[in-house]
Design an enzyme around this catalytic site. Sequence first.
Site, PDB file in Angstrom:
ATOM      1  N   GLN A  55     172.012 -66.810 -10.188  1.00  0.00           N
ATOM      2  CA  GLN A  55     171.134 -67.103 -11.396  1.00  0.00           C
ATOM      3  C   GLN A  55     170.876 -66.012 -12.464  1.00  0.00           C
ATOM      4  O   GLN A  55     171.197 -64.995 -12.231  1.00  0.00           O
ATOM      5  CB  GLN A  55     169.630 -67.496 -10.856  1.00  0.00           C
ATOM      6  CG  GLN A  55     169.088 -66.378 -10.028  1.00  0.00           C
ATOM      7  CD  GLN A  55     167.977 -66.985  -9.064  1.00  0.00           C
ATOM      8  OE1 GLN A  55     167.407 -67.763  -9.197  1.00  0.00           O
ATOM      9  NE2 GLN A  55     167.833 -66.201  -8.078  1.00  0.00           N
ATOM     10  N   ASP A  83     158.552 -70.056  -0.424  1.00  0.00           N
ATOM     11  CA  ASP A  83     158.028 -69.509  -1.733  1.00  0.00           C
ATOM     12  C   ASP A  83     159.449 -69.638  -2.399  1.00  0.00           C
ATOM     13  O   ASP A  83     160.081 -68.808  -2.746  1.00  0.00           O
ATOM     14  CB  ASP A  83     157.659 -68.207  -1.796  1.00  0.00           C
ATOM     15  CG  ASP A  83     157.477 -67.519  -3.369  1.00  0.00           C
ATOM     16  OD1 ASP A  83     157.316 -68.532  -4.344  1.00  0.00           O
ATOM     17  OD2 ASP A  83     157.312 -66.394  -3.421  1.00  0.00           O
TER      18      ASP A  83
END
Length: 357
Positions: free
Chosen positions: A96, A221
Amino acid sequence: MEAGVGKDSECPRTMDGSVINAETVAIPSCCLKAKGSDPELDAVCHSTVVSGWFSERRSSTDGTVKEVFFNNPMWPGEAHSLKVEEILFKEKSMYQEVMVFQSTMYGKVLVLDGIVQLTEKDECAYQEMIAHLPLCSIKSPTNVLVVGGGDGGVLREIARHDSVKLIDICEIDQMVIDVSKRYFPDLATGFEDPRVHLHLGDAIEFLRQVPEGNYDAVIVDSSDPVGPAQELVERPFFDMIARALRPGGVLCNMAESMWLHTHLIQDMITICRDTFKGSVRYAWTSVPTYPSGVIGFVLCSTEGPPVDFLQPINPIENLEENSLENKRQLKFYNSEVHRAALALPTFVKREVEALRD
């Protein structure tokens, strides 16, 4: 290579620092970069800084951008922007685009693939709630797994619980960890706890190797459920978590905004009710820099000793009295906020039928 937009800069820049004229470029540079690396990939505008403002956005599937601030398909019809003082870091990892910038009002901001993950000002609301909602709902948690959480904030909060002896964290992106240690030391301090064991890699592969009943709590998360992260809201993933939890063990999973994603929340809770067999609840908290200003959590317990998420059986106030030394004081979570987080607005109860008891 780091790219910069200085405090006096009014133009977006490429990774090499050259200025982009927003009026003449049909496709933002990051979209062009994405298409160049994979022509079959839908063009995605990752980090967008125009005239000193960051805006969460993605281009349309044909790669065109018709407005300066285009919306993200996770929240259509909206644009979320923060004033940029300076870009501190911007690079592409194996997975990313990672960016950190200094904002005017919220301190430093961590952005992954164009989506705000946290800011220094309001990270407490998310990190404290996702950790203490599950851990304060069971007595004396010992073994805890964190999926994602590469900034270290969840680890920081778990470390408040003296009963915890082992904290495993499975994070796929080393760059997120390194950047957090450099720019967000108050969060990344969680990695310094000797109880923490880092496992760098894919969470699904990690969970396949975990012994049955190994954890008292699992905290997921994760990023928004698009692309590879889609697997983290599907039934096989929850099946593996349920297997990894002891009887009466608990899961807290990030579960989007009740203002924007009731359909997704309903799907997650339906799967969780089928999978965990214990209690399943939806909770929420306010985070100003997240879309709609709200983020939610699915809380689940496996079959076994009953868990009442509505009443913290392991109140944080008792822990704080004994462990404030060398720890940052809580800013958001307390037992009253815990109970309030599980009170649902009428429209949520009505629209998401699976939430009803």
